[in-house]
Design a protein around this motif. Structure first.
Motif, PDB file in Angstrom:
ATOM      1  N   LEU A  48       0.834  -1.199   0.000  1.00  0.00           N
ATOM      2  CA  LEU A  48       0.000   0.000   0.000  1.00  0.00           C
ATOM      3  C   LEU A  48       0.872   1.255   0.000  1.00  0.00           C
ATOM      4  O   LEU A  48       1.977   1.254   0.538  1.00  0.00           O
ATOM      5  CB  LEU A  48      -0.940  -0.003   1.205  1.00  0.00           C
ATOM      6  N   SER A  55      -8.223   2.728   6.347  1.00  0.00           N
ATOM      7  CA  SER A  55      -8.871   1.421   6.285  1.00  0.00           C
ATOM      8  C   SER A  55      -9.264   0.981   7.681  1.00  0.00           C
ATOM      9  O   SER A  55      -8.605   1.327   8.659  1.00  0.00           O
ATOM     10  CB  SER A  55      -7.914   0.392   5.677  1.00  0.00           C
ATOM     11  N   ASN A  64     -11.269   0.097   2.850  1.00  0.00           N
ATOM     12  CA  ASN A  64     -10.903   1.503   3.032  1.00  0.00           C
ATOM     13  C   ASN A  64     -12.148   2.380   2.906  1.00  0.00           C
ATOM     14  O   ASN A  64     -13.229   1.902   2.561  1.00  0.00           O
ATOM     15  CB  ASN A  64      -9.760   1.927   2.096  1.00  0.00           C
ATOM     16  N   VAL A  70      -9.100  -4.048   0.718  1.00  0.00           N
ATOM     17  CA  VAL A  70      -7.636  -4.099   0.738  1.00  0.00           C
ATOM     18  C   VAL A  70      -7.138  -5.223   1.649  1.00  0.00           C
ATOM     19  O   VAL A  70      -5.996  -5.209   2.104  1.00  0.00           O
ATOM     20  CB  VAL A  70      -7.030  -2.728   1.141  1.00  0.00           C
ATOM     21  N   GLU A  73      -3.793  -6.973   0.627  1.00  0.00           N
ATOM     22  CA  GLU A  73      -2.591  -6.208   0.933  1.00  0.00           C
ATOM     23  C   GLU A  73      -2.258  -6.246   2.429  1.00  0.00           C
ATOM     24  O   GLU A  73      -1.098  -6.365   2.811  1.00  0.00           O
ATOM     25  CB  GLU A  73      -2.737  -4.756   0.460  1.00  0.00           C
TER      26      GLU A  73
END
Length: 142
Positions: A48, A55, A64, A70, A73
């Motif tokens: 990120l 987030s 987020n 996300v 990630e």
């Protein structure tokens, strides 16, 4: 041999939080003065950017404030940190409170209204599962 401690990089002054700045904490810095520090930012390790949209954790997902998932990630970053912890035989971590990665016992509730609920961040869950002692940075500051 000095005690080796994993630390949220933002607490040490690294500009890696979602706003693009740090969460510099003088009390944490003072506590760590005689320790061997391993600084990490799981979100950055997960790919990120800094800055990035804030987030929050909703169950096992990380979303987020733009509605983007996300989770992948965040898990990638947490797994990268776990690899570091195992390679360096780290047994203790001091992490940023309320974070969807690093929050211990309390995280934001997913509404982006700064409401806190009981729960752990993804990285904290993984660290606990491998026996690492996790300390909320507020415990050192207070």
């Amino acid at each position: 041999m000095k005690e080796k401690i994993l630390v949220s990089a933002c607490l040490l002054g690294e500009n890696c939080n979602y706003r693009g700045d740090s969460n510099y904490d003088e009390a944490v810095i003072s506590y760590l003065k005689d320790k061997d520090i391993v600084a990490v930012c799981p979100e950055v390790l997960g790919g990120l950017s800094t800055p990035r949209a804030p987030s929050e954790r909703i169950g096992n997902k990380i979303i987020n404030n733009l509605g983007e998932d996300v989770t992948k990630e965040f898990y990638a970053g947490a797994n990268a940190v776990i690899k570091i912890v195992k390679e360096q035989n780290i047994k203790k971590a001091i992490l940023k409170d309320c974070s969807p990665s690093c929050g211990l016992d309390e995280i934001y509730d997913g509404t982006f209204q700064h409401k806190v609920i009981r729960g752990d961040g993804i990285l904290v869950e993984m660290l606990k599962n491998i026996g690492v002692e996790v300390i909320n940075c507020k415990k050192i500051t207070n």
